[in-house]
Design an enzyme around this catalytic site. Structure first.
Site, short mmCIF file in Angstrom:
data_model
loop_
_atom_site.label_atom_id
_atom_site.label_comp_id
_atom_site.label_asym_id
_atom_site.label_seq_id
_atom_site.Cartn_x
_atom_site.Cartn_y
_atom_site.Cartn_z
N TRP A 1 0.89 -1.17 0.03
CA TRP A 1 -0.03 -0.14 0.02
C TRP A 1 0.95 1.40 0.05
O TRP A 1 2.00 1.15 0.46
CB TRP A 1 -1.04 0.06 1.24
CG TRP A 1 -0.48 0.30 2.55
CD1 TRP A 1 0.08 -0.57 3.35
CD2 TRP A 1 -0.51 1.54 3.18
NE1 TRP A 1 0.31 -0.03 4.62
CE2 TRP A 1 0.01 1.24 4.32
CE3 TRP A 1 -1.12 2.76 2.95
CZ2 TRP A 1 0.20 2.30 5.47
CZ3 TRP A 1 -0.85 3.59 3.74
CH2 TRP A 1 -0.57 3.62 5.24
N ASP B 1 5.91 -5.74 2.39
CA ASP B 1 6.14 -6.53 3.37
C ASP B 1 7.14 -7.61 3.02
O ASP B 1 7.16 -7.82 1.69
CB ASP B 1 4.64 -7.44 3.77
CG ASP B 1 3.97 -6.49 4.76
OD1 ASP B 1 4.37 -5.56 5.22
OD2 ASP B 1 2.74 -6.96 4.79
#
Lengths: 141, 217
Positions: free
Chosen positions: B133, B152
């Site tokens: 994001w 991540d």
């Protein structure tokens, strides 16, 4: 000495240009779409549709053109009709590059305003397959 | 009391005031009040906003330059310069292993910089997710807002070190494209979450926190 000065001036102007903010519609793309579809329009091709050099082919049919605006996350994006039209143009003509058919008109706020009132709400996967088949039949992708 | 009595009483009072004061004196006092008033903020909100936060200094390199594709210039109305957020008031640019490092304004998870990786590199043995994001954080020293990709590292169980929970720019889960509770491991070979990076991808606007500069858009 003059050559050194020119070189320094060029380096300085490049450094300043590199610090210019991204165009607003590019920022909107990154914040609303780029996380999944990728900063350059490519992320995980097996699960998320690639936009780079591909998104423009939907403009090969009228229904494909309408389909892009009616996609739920596009139709319901928290941006104005005008900004959504610019975002779509950025995706299909900018990221989509040569995949958009020659002479395809750009989206405008009026067209987008009407289409986003009819978001796809049922069996998106089936509808998408039909649209893709029609686009290929039309000679795109 | 009869009406005439009331009139006489009022007249006497007004004449008394007129005899003891001058029009010039009244004007002078009114003008002094006008001049002095702005020096005393009346509302606590105004006084609180006037307090400037401490601002450490440092600089930040760019790891990823996003392409400029010549987009049209017109968009919605320009935003007014924004005051510093709670995070922004405490942000620093020296220690990437601390939760208040400026790029972590939207980080929710374990910092990769504490887990054998870096601010923008995954620890060995983990896989960087192709999905993420994207938010934005104010740099504490140059007053510019930068776009940050929260990516991540996946494929190994949770790191467990340096947990941070910052929320700047995140959206509720019903707007998942910028929600930071989601494990952003889509597209990797494993959905096992290990740690979070904060990759700088471009400049959003200049002078975001300063009233002396106009916003870039």
């Amino acid at each position: 000495m003059r050559r050194l000065g020119t070189l320094l001036a060029c380096a300085l102007s490049f450094a300043v240009a590199a610090q210019e903010p991204l165009p607003p519609v590019h920022i909107v793309y990154l914040k609303h779409c780029g996380g999944c579809h990728g900063i350059q329009g490519i992320s995980a091709p097996n699960t998320i549709p690639t936009l780079k050099n591909e998104a423009g082919r939907f403009l090969c049919t009228d229904e494909g053109r309408r389909y892009l605006v009616r996609l739920p996350n596009i139709a319901r994006a928290p941006v104005s009709d005008q900004l959504l039209a610019e975002l779509l143009n950025f995706v299909v003509f900018g990221l989509g590059g040569p995949s958009a058919p020659a002479g395809a008109p750009r989206y405008d706020a009026t067209e987008v305003a009407a289409l986003r009132k009819q978001p796809i709400t049922n069996r998106l996967d089936v509808y998408r397959q039909r649209i893709l088949t029609e686009v290929r039949t039309a000679g795109c992708g | 009391m009869k009406l005439n009595d009331f009139d006489r009483l009022s007249e006497r009072a007004l004449r008394g005031v007129a005899a003891r004061s001058s029009r010039r004196g009244l004007l002078a006092k009114f003008a002094a009040l006008l001049v002095a008033a702005p020096a005393f903020p009346l509302l606590p909100v105004s006084r609180a906003a006037g307090k400037g936060p401490a601002r450490p200094t440092a600089s930040g390199p760019a790891e990823h330059s996003a392409p400029d594709r010549g987009a049209p210039a017109s968009v919605d109305a320009p935003a007014a310069p924004t005051p510093r957020s709670d995070f922004g008031a405490q942000a620093q640019a020296d220690d990437p292993k601390a939760c208040n490092y400026w790029r972590y304004c939207g980080t929710d998870g374990f910092l990769c910089s504490c887990c054998g990786g870096g601010v923008h590199t995954c620890p060995p043995g983990t896989e960087a997710s192709p999905t993420m994001w994207i938010g934005s954080c104010l740099h504490p020293s140059d007053e510019r807002t930068y776009l940050i990709a929260y990516r991540d590292c996946c494929g190994v169980s949770s790191c467990g070190d340096c947990y941070c929970n910052n929320t700047e720019g995140e959206t509720p889960v019903y707007r998942p494209t910028r929600n930071n509770n989601i494990i952003w491991c889509f597209g990797t070979s494993s959905m096992e979450y290990h740690c979070s990076m904060a990759v700088l991808i471009g400049l959003q606007e200049k002078c975001a926190g300063s009233v002396h500069c106009l916003p870039a858009h």
